[in-house]
Write an enzyme that holds these catalytic residues in place. Structure first.
Site, PDB file in Angstrom:
ATOM      1  N   PRO A  70       0.792  -1.226   0.000  1.00 54.73           N
ATOM      2  CA  PRO A  70       0.000   0.000   0.000  1.00 54.73           C
ATOM      3  C   PRO A  70       0.828   1.282   0.000  1.00 54.73           C
ATOM      4  O   PRO A  70       1.864   1.365   0.647  1.00 54.73           O
ATOM      5  CB  PRO A  70      -0.837  -0.095   1.279  1.00 54.73           C
ATOM      6  CG  PRO A  70      -0.139  -1.081   2.136  1.00 54.73           C
ATOM      7  CD  PRO A  70       0.554  -2.030   1.210  1.00 54.73           C
ATOM      8  N   ASN A  71       0.329   2.222  -0.763  1.00 59.35           N
ATOM      9  CA  ASN A  71       0.835   3.587  -0.883  1.00 59.35           C
ATOM     10  C   ASN A  71       2.153   3.714  -1.629  1.00 59.35           C
ATOM     11  O   ASN A  71       2.610   4.826  -1.878  1.00 59.35           O
ATOM     12  CB  ASN A  71       0.937   4.259   0.499  1.00 59.35           C
ATOM     13  CG  ASN A  71      -0.415   4.333   1.168  1.00 59.35           C
ATOM     14  OD1 ASN A  71      -1.380   4.792   0.574  1.00 59.35           O
ATOM     15  ND2 ASN A  71      -0.499   3.848   2.391  1.00 59.35           N
ATOM     16  N   ARG A  91       4.814  11.130  -2.501  1.00 56.69           N
ATOM     17  CA  ARG A  91       4.573  10.924  -1.075  1.00 56.69           C
ATOM     18  C   ARG A  91       5.846  11.153  -0.259  1.00 56.69           C
ATOM     19  O   ARG A  91       6.868  10.537  -0.504  1.00 56.69           O
ATOM     20  CB  ARG A  91       4.104   9.483  -0.878  1.00 56.69           C
ATOM     21  CG  ARG A  91       4.006   9.050   0.547  1.00 56.69           C
ATOM     22  CD  ARG A  91       3.741   7.556   0.653  1.00 56.69           C
ATOM     23  NE  ARG A  91       3.711   7.170   2.051  1.00 56.69           N
ATOM     24  CZ  ARG A  91       3.904   5.953   2.480  1.00 56.69           C
ATOM     25  NH1 ARG A  91       4.149   4.984   1.628  1.00 56.69           N
ATOM     26  NH2 ARG A  91       3.863   5.690   3.758  1.00 56.69           N
ATOM     27  N   TYR A 133      11.075   9.153   1.130  1.00 55.64           N
ATOM     28  CA  TYR A 133      11.067   8.204   0.022  1.00 55.64           C
ATOM     29  C   TYR A 133      11.719   8.706  -1.259  1.00 55.64           C
ATOM     30  O   TYR A 133      11.842   7.955  -2.220  1.00 55.64           O
ATOM     31  CB  TYR A 133       9.618   7.781  -0.281  1.00 55.64           C
ATOM     32  CG  TYR A 133       8.955   7.105   0.885  1.00 55.64           C
ATOM     33  CD1 TYR A 133       9.288   5.804   1.232  1.00 55.64           C
ATOM     34  CD2 TYR A 133       8.003   7.760   1.655  1.00 55.64           C
ATOM     35  CE1 TYR A 133       8.693   5.171   2.312  1.00 55.64           C
ATOM     36  CE2 TYR A 133       7.399   7.133   2.737  1.00 55.64           C
ATOM     37  CZ  TYR A 133       7.750   5.847   3.062  1.00 55.64           C
ATOM     38  OH  TYR A 133       7.163   5.225   4.127  1.00 55.64           O
ATOM     39  N   ASN A 154       8.054  -5.610  -0.708  1.00 56.80           N
ATOM     40  CA  ASN A 154       7.911  -4.467   0.196  1.00 56.80           C
ATOM     41  C   ASN A 154       6.419  -4.396   0.517  1.00 56.80           C
ATOM     42  O   ASN A 154       5.642  -3.817  -0.229  1.00 56.80           O
ATOM     43  CB  ASN A 154       8.394  -3.174  -0.447  1.00 56.80           C
ATOM     44  CG  ASN A 154       8.369  -2.004   0.514  1.00 56.80           C
ATOM     45  OD1 ASN A 154       7.705  -2.043   1.542  1.00 56.80           O
ATOM     46  ND2 ASN A 154       9.084  -0.947   0.169  1.00 56.80           N
ATOM     47  N   ALA A 203       3.124  -0.892   4.995  1.00 56.87           N
ATOM     48  CA  ALA A 203       2.503  -0.914   6.327  1.00 56.87           C
ATOM     49  C   ALA A 203       1.992  -2.303   6.707  1.00 56.87           C
ATOM     50  O   ALA A 203       1.937  -2.630   7.899  1.00 56.87           O
ATOM     51  CB  ALA A 203       1.365   0.098   6.393  1.00 56.87           C
ATOM     52  N   GLU A 205      12.632  -9.418   1.950  1.00 58.21           N
ATOM     53  CA  GLU A 205      11.832  -8.293   2.463  1.00 58.21           C
ATOM     54  C   GLU A 205      12.652  -7.019   2.313  1.00 58.21           C
ATOM     55  O   GLU A 205      13.814  -6.972   2.725  1.00 58.21           O
ATOM     56  CB  GLU A 205      11.508  -8.537   3.933  1.00 58.21           C
ATOM     57  CG  GLU A 205      10.762  -7.423   4.611  1.00 58.21           C
ATOM     58  CD  GLU A 205      10.548  -7.680   6.102  1.00 58.21           C
ATOM     59  OE1 GLU A 205      10.201  -6.708   6.796  1.00 58.21           O
ATOM     60  OE2 GLU A 205      10.718  -8.819   6.578  1.00 58.21           O
ATOM     61  N   HIS A 231      12.650  -2.562   2.530  1.00 58.29           N
ATOM     62  CA  HIS A 231      12.036  -1.307   2.956  1.00 58.29           C
ATOM     63  C   HIS A 231      12.927  -0.170   2.477  1.00 58.29           C
ATOM     64  O   HIS A 231      14.157  -0.237   2.604  1.00 58.29           O
ATOM     65  CB  HIS A 231      11.863  -1.257   4.478  1.00 58.29           C
ATOM     66  CG  HIS A 231      10.976  -2.336   4.980  1.00 58.29           C
ATOM     67  ND1 HIS A 231       9.604  -2.274   4.859  1.00 58.29           N
ATOM     68  CD2 HIS A 231      11.255  -3.526   5.545  1.00 58.29           C
ATOM     69  CE1 HIS A 231       9.085  -3.378   5.352  1.00 58.29           C
ATOM     70  NE2 HIS A 231      10.061  -4.164   5.760  1.00 58.29           N
ATOM     71  N   ARG A 240      12.037   5.097  12.595  1.00 58.11           N
ATOM     72  CA  ARG A 240      10.704   5.683  12.489  1.00 58.11           C
ATOM     73  C   ARG A 240       9.858   5.304  13.700  1.00 58.11           C
ATOM     74  O   ARG A 240      10.393   4.913  14.734  1.00 58.11           O
ATOM     75  CB  ARG A 240      10.069   5.250  11.165  1.00 58.11           C
ATOM     76  CG  ARG A 240      10.922   5.742   9.966  1.00 58.11           C
ATOM     77  CD  ARG A 240      10.340   5.393   8.651  1.00 58.11           C
ATOM     78  NE  ARG A 240       9.067   6.086   8.476  1.00 58.11           N
ATOM     79  CZ  ARG A 240       8.201   5.780   7.519  1.00 58.11           C
ATOM     80  NH1 ARG A 240       8.455   4.808   6.673  1.00 58.11           N
ATOM     81  NH2 ARG A 240       7.077   6.444   7.401  1.00 58.11           N
TER      82      ARG A 240
END
Length: 137
Positions: free
Chosen positions: A9-10, A17, A22, A71, A74, A95, A97, A104
């Protein structure tokens, strides 16, 4: 070698964003550059904001591809379902990120996916995907 990048998502909003986290590059632009640079790979890409669609894609490719770069965004921190899908398939999963999730919010410090993946790459920006791709070489 057949590899797929699956984004959650996103991540379709990359380039727009939170550029301070990012960056300014869209994922589509980055993906095209990656395909050119690693043109000996059969490289696919999939993105969805919907948890079930990500699970469906993992199940679809998880027995026939040579590698998955995931990725889950969330959903990394919330989805037992995606973690179970990763555990159920035979294709190795890396995985990734873009940001350093440990720098964060506290809730981003836990991953349901990590115990079920081959490896984790965190915090190298878009380069995280390239590092994951290189790990399959």
């Amino acid at each position: 070698m057949k590899i797929i990048i699956i984004n959650g998502p996103n991540l379709n909003l990359l380039g727009k964003r939170e550029p301070e986290i990012y960056g300014n590059k869209t994922f589509d632009d980055f993906y095209q550059e990656l395909k050119l640079k690693y043109n000996t790979f059969d490289l696919d890409y999939y993105q969805s904001n919907i948890e079930g669609e990500l699970i469906d894609k993992l199940q679809e490719v998880g027995f026939s591809y040579d590698g998955i770069i995931l990725n889950a965004a969330a959903y990394t921190h919330t989805s037992v379902g995606i973690a179970d899908a990763v555990k159920a398939i035979t294709t190795p999963v890396i995985e990734v990120h873009i940001s350093n999730t440990f720098a964060r919010e506290e809730f981003r410090h836990h991953s349901f996916l990590s115990p079920n993946v081959k490896g984790i790459i965190i915090g190298f920006g878009m380069k995280s995907y390239e590092l994951a791709l290189q790990s399959f070489i």
